[in-house]
Write a protein that holds these residues in place. Sequence first.
Motif, short mmCIF file in Angstrom:
data_model
loop_
_atom_site.label_atom_id
_atom_site.label_comp_id
_atom_site.label_asym_id
_atom_site.label_seq_id
_atom_site.Cartn_x
_atom_site.Cartn_y
_atom_site.Cartn_z
N LYS A 124 0.84 -1.22 0.00
CA LYS A 124 0.00 0.00 0.00
C LYS A 124 0.86 1.26 0.00
CE LYS A 124 -2.77 -1.30 3.47
NZ LYS A 124 -3.79 -1.14 4.51
N ASN A 127 2.53 1.66 -3.36
CA ASN A 127 1.59 2.24 -4.32
C ASN A 127 1.35 3.72 -4.02
OD1 ASN A 127 1.07 0.02 -6.00
ND2 ASN A 127 -0.33 -0.87 -4.47
N LYS A 130 4.33 5.78 -5.11
CA LYS A 130 4.32 5.77 -6.58
C LYS A 130 3.32 6.81 -7.09
CE LYS A 130 3.76 1.51 -8.46
NZ LYS A 130 3.86 0.32 -9.25
N SER A 131 2.17 6.88 -6.41
CA SER A 131 1.14 7.84 -6.84
C SER A 131 1.60 9.28 -6.65
CB SER A 131 -0.18 7.60 -6.09
OG SER A 131 -0.08 8.07 -4.76
N LYS A 247 -5.35 2.46 -1.42
CA LYS A 247 -4.34 1.77 -2.23
C LYS A 247 -4.48 0.25 -2.14
CE LYS A 247 -2.39 5.56 -3.67
NZ LYS A 247 -3.35 6.50 -3.05
N SER A 248 -4.09 -0.37 -3.23
CA SER A 248 -4.18 -1.82 -3.34
C SER A 248 -3.09 -2.50 -2.50
CB SER A 248 -4.02 -2.21 -4.81
OG SER A 248 -3.69 -3.57 -4.93
N CYS A 251 1.27 -4.78 -5.27
CA CYS A 251 2.16 -3.81 -5.92
C CYS A 251 3.26 -4.62 -6.59
CB CYS A 251 2.76 -2.85 -4.90
SG CYS A 251 3.99 -1.74 -5.60
#
Length: 650
Positions: A124, A127, A130-131, A247-248, A251
């Motif tokens: 999470k 991700n 990264k965002s 977030k997922s 990843c």
Amino acid sequence: MNNLESILTENRVFQPNPEFAAHARIGSLDAYNALVAEAQNDYEGFWARQAREFLTWDTPFTTILDDSNAPHYRWFTDGKLNASVNCIDRHLPAKAQKVAIIAEADDGSVREITYQQLHDEVAKLANGIKSLGVTKGDRVIIYMPMIPEASIAMLACARIGAIHSVVFGGFSAEALRDRINDTGARLVITADGGMRGGRTVPLKSAVDKALEAGCASVEKVVVFERLGNAALNAGTDVAWSALIADKSTTCDPEMVEAEHPLFLLYTSGSTGKPKGVQHATGGFLVNAALTNAWVFDLNDDDVYWCTADVGWITGHSYVTYGPLALGVTQVMFEGIPSYPDGGRFWQMIERHKVSVFYTAPTAIRALMKLGDDVPAKSDLSSLRLLGTVGEPINPEAWMWYHRVIGSERCPIADTWWQTETGAHMIAPLPGAIATKPGSCTRPLPGIIADIVDDEGNPVGHNQGGNLVIKKPWPSMIRTIWGDDARFQRSYFPEKLKGYYLAGDSARRDDDGYFWIMGRIDDVLNVSGHRLGTMEIESALVAHPLVAEAAVVGKPHDIKGESIVAFVVCKGDRPEGDAADAMVKTLRDWVAEQIGPIAKPDDIRFGDNLPKTRSGKIMRRLLRGIAIGELPQGDVSTLENPAILEQLLGK
Ligand code: WT7
């Protein structure tokens, strides 16, 4: 008897505990010798085997050691892997529900995080960052308390190929700013604060201060809500909880080349500003995993606890990466050994049934002072192995550790290594190597250590000399971030025949055991923390009232070394109350410039400093004065001999 004398006369030998050896990964001297021989006969083959055995590669390597650009050695260059996969994902099939981290907070509350949960939190956050635009090769500064989120942040960076640089939470805003700017970090990950000894550590406000003072590269700051009082700055700050909320937990890991930098970690040298030691993903992980297996003998049922902060190399190799690469359960502690009382470590060992415990001589000495009845209140029978690191351990502290904490049953691994070496270099394999109090014993298989004179020639037994490592090893420093010339100058000086110069002096006894004597350069070791005298001097002379300063170390019975500063003020030399006030001012000033760990313990004022006729400060003389001795020997080259008596206070 001082430490050096006691070490020179130390002759006790402790054979490996047979019960321990019977179950150890490397359980006999023969097994150790066989590994040493294997490395001797086929050095590259030996390391290739370790790299394959201890790590999971996404793309297997075919090149082992590339020395075409020595001393910038490269290992396993055509292999690809991901550090977070090696520390988490590969364990999931068998150990998803196994506890990875038992986190005890300063106030004693405990959280357990399984490997599956660790995976999900790392994914999470990965991700999340990264965002925010962070991608492979970007630098991320991590400035966190000793909580699992510190490791999670490191692993999240590793997952996407970002290069982290952890800054110890005890460093000041100034020191933080220097490191941010040297790395050119785009992102800072911090917390609204930490807790140590019942007091809050104001991490977020230090980040604010650093950014106000100018950190042009930083775009975003992620703030973990440890205290729940984060005041977020619009535009830059993002709450950790908000960042990961949607977030997922999947990843895809970025598979990086083995040489891709995993992290930068700043450490002090003899000159100039702290240097960003660059470590490579593949090589670093090989030695981190291997030493946790060989030296700490970690197995599936161990509960392991390394008390170091993730802000130091010990926290990288022996908190975050090494133990997780082996899939073991570890304790992580936010607080300090003296809070709420001096039994905290021993109570925690009992509470969590710690089996392998790794700490620093300075902590051992401080806790030893409190008396044997403090640890006697706790059940320490879960322990099977003890480790120490950071500075030479005096035989008295070693014996106390052995007798009172280890019940004369637990082997002690005195581990010599450095930020630059990435992992243990000289240390006993506890099932194989007999120990001697105060000696880090023998080099690990595959590590070719020696003691040489200034021209690189071996010195005889029991002769002091430069500790060197003669062949490259996988977890060695790759370079100093942005300064290849300094890397070469510091670690591979021309005269030394291409050997790695550690910067320590040492001697080897008749049994081939190494005894570390101390630094050969102007680096101090205060409570296991490495500080450059130059760094502290630069901080002092940056004060508007200071004209000149010289800093030396002085032996200290708990801290190992304490800091003594000789200061020349602008204007008159302060005396009496004015001197006391100035001492306080300068101590606070150094804490602000570097951090509280760098505060001089003793500040003396002089009209000037002892210098040679060419203007060089004679530190040798100052070291004598610091311990109250008027220097013996040659002072004929001294420009101003009278100053010695003044600094001595006579
Ligand atoms: C310096 C490295 C290694 C992680 C913590 C410190 C001293 C370290 C020992 C030991 C004697 C030791 C050396 C070394 N040191 N371990 N077992 N016995 N001295 O890492 O901050 O890079 O400092 O610490 O002087 O050069 P570091």
